[in-house]
Motif scaffolding. Structure first.
Motif, PDB file in Angstrom:
ATOM      1  N   PRO A  20       0.811  -1.226   0.000  1.00  0.00           N
ATOM      2  CA  PRO A  20       0.000   0.000   0.000  1.00  0.00           C
ATOM      3  C   PRO A  20       0.842   1.274   0.000  1.00  0.00           C
ATOM      4  O   PRO A  20       0.536   2.228  -0.702  1.00  0.00           O
ATOM      5  N   THR A  21       1.923   1.273   0.799  1.00  0.00           N
ATOM      6  CA  THR A  21       2.795   2.436   0.855  1.00  0.00           C
ATOM      7  C   THR A  21       3.492   2.657  -0.479  1.00  0.00           C
ATOM      8  O   THR A  21       3.583   3.773  -0.987  1.00  0.00           O
ATOM      9  N   ALA A  22       3.990   1.556  -1.064  1.00  0.00           N
ATOM     10  CA  ALA A  22       4.676   1.650  -2.345  1.00  0.00           C
ATOM     11  C   ALA A  22       3.722   2.138  -3.439  1.00  0.00           C
ATOM     12  O   ALA A  22       4.090   2.982  -4.263  1.00  0.00           O
ATOM     13  N   LEU A  23       2.500   1.622  -3.420  1.00  0.00           N
ATOM     14  CA  LEU A  23       1.519   2.033  -4.417  1.00  0.00           C
ATOM     15  C   LEU A  23       1.149   3.508  -4.249  1.00  0.00           C
ATOM     16  O   LEU A  23       0.974   4.228  -5.227  1.00  0.00           O
ATOM     17  N   PHE A  24       1.039   3.942  -2.993  1.00  0.00           N
ATOM     18  CA  PHE A  24       0.728   5.343  -2.730  1.00  0.00           C
ATOM     19  C   PHE A  24       1.848   6.247  -3.235  1.00  0.00           C
ATOM     20  O   PHE A  24       1.602   7.284  -3.852  1.00  0.00           O
ATOM     21  N   GLN A  25       3.112   5.851  -2.956  1.00  0.00           N
ATOM     22  CA  GLN A  25       4.242   6.648  -3.409  1.00  0.00           C
ATOM     23  C   GLN A  25       4.301   6.699  -4.928  1.00  0.00           C
ATOM     24  O   GLN A  25       4.586   7.732  -5.533  1.00  0.00           O
ATOM     25  N   PHE A  26       4.036   5.550  -5.556  1.00  0.00           N
ATOM     26  CA  PHE A  26       4.050   5.486  -7.017  1.00  0.00           C
ATOM     27  C   PHE A  26       2.943   6.358  -7.600  1.00  0.00           C
ATOM     28  O   PHE A  26       3.152   7.092  -8.565  1.00  0.00           O
ATOM     29  N   SER A  27       1.761   6.302  -6.971  1.00  0.00           N
ATOM     30  CA  SER A  27       0.634   7.107  -7.428  1.00  0.00           C
ATOM     31  C   SER A  27       0.938   8.590  -7.297  1.00  0.00           C
ATOM     32  O   SER A  27       0.632   9.384  -8.192  1.00  0.00           O
ATOM     33  N   SER A  28       1.559   8.994  -6.182  1.00  0.00           N
ATOM     34  CA  SER A  28       1.919  10.397  -5.966  1.00  0.00           C
ATOM     35  C   SER A  28       2.930  10.864  -7.006  1.00  0.00           C
ATOM     36  O   SER A  28       2.850  11.985  -7.516  1.00  0.00           O
ATOM     37  N   LEU A  29       3.887   9.980  -7.313  1.00  0.00           N
ATOM     38  CA  LEU A  29       4.903  10.308  -8.311  1.00  0.00           C
ATOM     39  C   LEU A  29       4.272  10.514  -9.676  1.00  0.00           C
ATOM     40  O   LEU A  29       4.603  11.460 -10.400  1.00  0.00           O
ATOM     41  N   MET A  30       3.324   9.640 -10.045  1.00  0.00           N
ATOM     42  CA  MET A  30       2.660   9.748 -11.339  1.00  0.00           C
ATOM     43  C   MET A  30       1.836  11.029 -11.434  1.00  0.00           C
ATOM     44  O   MET A  30       1.789  11.688 -12.480  1.00  0.00           O
ATOM     45  N   LYS A  31       1.188  11.395 -10.320  1.00  0.00           N
ATOM     46  CA  LYS A  31       0.399  12.635 -10.313  1.00  0.00           C
ATOM     47  C   LYS A  31       1.294  13.844 -10.514  1.00  0.00           C
ATOM     48  O   LYS A  31       0.943  14.790 -11.222  1.00  0.00           O
ATOM     49  N   LYS A  32       2.481  13.831  -9.872  1.00  0.00           N
ATOM     50  CA  LYS A  32       3.412  14.945 -10.034  1.00  0.00           C
ATOM     51  C   LYS A  32       3.895  15.035 -11.472  1.00  0.00           C
ATOM     52  O   LYS A  32       4.066  16.115 -12.017  1.00  0.00           O
ATOM     53  N   ARG A  33       4.131  13.871 -12.087  1.00  0.00           N
ATOM     54  CA  ARG A  33       4.566  13.862 -13.483  1.00  0.00           C
ATOM     55  C   ARG A  33       3.476  14.418 -14.397  1.00  0.00           C
ATOM     56  O   ARG A  33       3.760  15.109 -15.370  1.00  0.00           O
ATOM     57  N   GLU A  34       2.224  14.091 -14.079  1.00  0.00           N
ATOM     58  CA  GLU A  34       1.109  14.608 -14.881  1.00  0.00           C
ATOM     59  C   GLU A  34       1.025  16.129 -14.802  1.00  0.00           C
ATOM     60  O   GLU A  34       0.571  16.781 -15.736  1.00  0.00           O
ATOM     61  N   LEU A  35       1.460  16.705 -13.672  1.00  0.00           N
ATOM     62  CA  LEU A  35       1.395  18.148 -13.485  1.00  0.00           C
ATOM     63  C   LEU A  35       2.564  18.888 -14.117  1.00  0.00           C
ATOM     64  O   LEU A  35       2.565  20.114 -14.170  1.00  0.00           O
ATOM     65  N   LYS A  36       3.569  18.169 -14.585  1.00  0.00           N
ATOM     66  CA  LYS A  36       4.729  18.804 -15.199  1.00  0.00           C
ATOM     67  C   LYS A  36       4.336  19.474 -16.508  1.00  0.00           C
ATOM     68  O   LYS A  36       3.664  18.878 -17.343  1.00  0.00           O
ATOM     69  N   ILE A  37       4.746  20.726 -16.675  1.00  0.00           N
ATOM     70  CA  ILE A  37       4.391  21.486 -17.867  1.00  0.00           C
ATOM     71  C   ILE A  37       5.604  22.274 -18.363  1.00  0.00           C
ATOM     72  O   ILE A  37       6.586  22.454 -17.641  1.00  0.00           O
ATOM     73  N   THR A  38       5.493  22.767 -19.582  1.00  0.00           N
ATOM     74  CA  THR A  38       6.522  23.636 -20.155  1.00  0.00           C
ATOM     75  C   THR A  38       6.143  25.091 -19.882  1.00  0.00           C
ATOM     76  O   THR A  38       4.976  25.390 -19.582  1.00  0.00           O
ATOM     77  N   PRO A  39       7.097  26.011 -19.998  1.00  0.00           N
ATOM     78  CA  PRO A  39       6.760  27.439 -19.837  1.00  0.00           C
ATOM     79  C   PRO A  39       5.651  27.889 -20.785  1.00  0.00           C
ATOM     80  O   PRO A  39       4.787  28.680 -20.403  1.00  0.00           O
ATOM     81  N   LYS A  40       5.663  27.383 -22.010  1.00  0.00           N
ATOM     82  CA  LYS A  40       4.624  27.737 -22.978  1.00  0.00           C
ATOM     83  C   LYS A  40       3.258  27.279 -22.498  1.00  0.00           C
ATOM     84  O   LYS A  40       2.268  28.021 -22.584  1.00  0.00           O
ATOM     85  N   HIS A  41       3.175  26.066 -21.960  1.00  0.00           N
ATOM     86  CA  HIS A  41       1.908  25.530 -21.460  1.00  0.00           C
ATOM     87  C   HIS A  41       1.426  26.327 -20.256  1.00  0.00           C
ATOM     88  O   HIS A  41       0.221  26.542 -20.075  1.00  0.00           O
ATOM     89  N   LEU A  42       2.352  26.787 -19.424  1.00  0.00           N
ATOM     90  CA  LEU A  42       1.985  27.608 -18.263  1.00  0.00           C
ATOM     91  C   LEU A  42       1.276  28.885 -18.718  1.00  0.00           C
ATOM     92  O   LEU A  42       0.218  29.246 -18.183  1.00  0.00           O
ATOM     93  N   LEU A  43       1.835  29.556 -19.700  1.00  0.00           N
ATOM     94  CA  LEU A  43       1.228  30.787 -20.208  1.00  0.00           C
ATOM     95  C   LEU A  43      -0.133  30.515 -20.842  1.00  0.00           C
ATOM     96  O   LEU A  43      -1.046  31.343 -20.737  1.00  0.00           O
ATOM     97  N   GLU A  44      -0.276  29.355 -21.477  1.00  0.00           N
ATOM     98  CA  GLU A  44      -1.560  28.984 -22.073  1.00  0.00           C
ATOM     99  C   GLU A  44      -2.621  28.774 -20.996  1.00  0.00           C
ATOM    100  O   GLU A  44      -3.783  29.155 -21.164  1.00  0.00           O
ATOM    101  N   GLN A  45      -2.215  28.156 -19.881  1.00  0.00           N
ATOM    102  CA  GLN A  45      -3.153  27.965 -18.768  1.00  0.00           C
ATOM    103  C   GLN A  45      -3.577  29.314 -18.181  1.00  0.00           C
ATOM    104  O   GLN A  45      -4.758  29.529 -17.890  1.00  0.00           O
TER     105      GLN A  45
END
Length: 265
Positions: A20-45
């Motif tokens: 459960p702990t490993a899955l939670f850490q993996f899930s948190s890592l994947m969510k952070k990766r999903e939030l990664k953006i480029t400067p161009k994408h930031l301005l678009e948001q």
């Protein structure tokens, strides 16, 4: 029934305590990766969120302006009360709907709370070094470096408080969303809604403040990043009372009709 082996017991222990702990850490890592953006994408948001805020701002200012003007045109409005009533209701309904979307905490949405999570996950693009790299060919770089180019942790924490239900205005908005906008609560539909509105009064002053807070947040982030600043309808010459042309036309029509009636007599 066969007895459990030592290997079975090891797997049971792993899935019970470690997995459960490993899955939670993996899930948190994947969510952070999903939030990664480029400067161009930031301005678009930022641009998209500003546009949503601006439309809400315009419709809200129209609604407020009409409410202030209406007492002086009772007779003229009375010529087509259904039109004016439903037109104004449509404006304020759309303002509330857009604000509900802008402050929506659902992680799948583009909203102000999720925008804060995005910039928090991309702190590396809000550094002086990152700003220099993005603007290394800008002749005014040295002057631009006189301004703050880093987002502080205190700013992020304050932004979170402004955009989530810790803020009473946001709590009122989201309660209205849950019970009356996104869904029509069955109990409220058949019971007295006045009690709910007393507990969660979405007053005009708070609606204006929610719009203002949204612009302030986006402007602060954009300013640090090196982007533009936009304050919505403030300091603009938008004609929020141009509906007066219609009312004045009706007034003249009524006067002509009245004058003709006297002539006929």
């Amino acid at each position: 029934m066969p007895l459990l082996t030592e290997l079975d017991l090891v797997w049971i222990w792993f899935y019970k305590d470690v997995a459960p702990t490993a899955l939670f850490q993996f899930s948190s890592l994947m969510k952070k990766r999903e939030l990664k953006i480029t400067p161009k994408h930031l301005l678009e948001q930022i641009k998209k969120l500003r546009n949503e805020l601006f439309v809400a701002n315009v419709q809200f200012d129209l609604y407020v302006s009409f409410n202030k003007t209406a007492p002086a045109y009772k007779e003229e409005i009375g010529c087509s009360p259904l039109f004016w009533d439903y037109t104004m209701k449509a404006h304020i309904d759309m303002v509330v709907l857009r604000l509900c979307r802008l402050y929506d905490p659902d992680p799948r949405t583009l909203s102000l709370p999720n925008f804060i999570k995005t910039i928090e996950a991309n702190r590396e693009i809000f550094t002086k070094a990152a700003f220099i790299e993005r603007n290394k060919n800008n002749l005014n770089l040295e002057r631009q470096l006189e301004y703050n180019r880093e987002l502080s942790s205190s700013f992020l924490e304050e932004a979170k408080k402004i955009c989530n239900e810790c803020n009473p205005m946001v709590k009122e908005l989201l309660m209205v969303r849950r019970y009356l906008v996104a869904h029509l609560n069955r109990k409220l539909a058949f019971d007295d809604i006045k009690h709910f509105q007393k507990r969660f009064p979405l007053i005009f002053e708070n609606i204006g403040k929610l719009i203002e807070n949204g612009f302030d947040l986006l402007n602060n982030v954009s300013s640090v990043f090196g982007g533009s600043v936009f304050d919505g309808t403030k300091n603009t010459n938008y004609p929020f009372d141009d509906f007066k042309f219609i009312l004045e036309t009706i007034k003249m029509r009524l006067k002509r009709r009245e004058g003709k009636m006297f002539e006929d007599e």
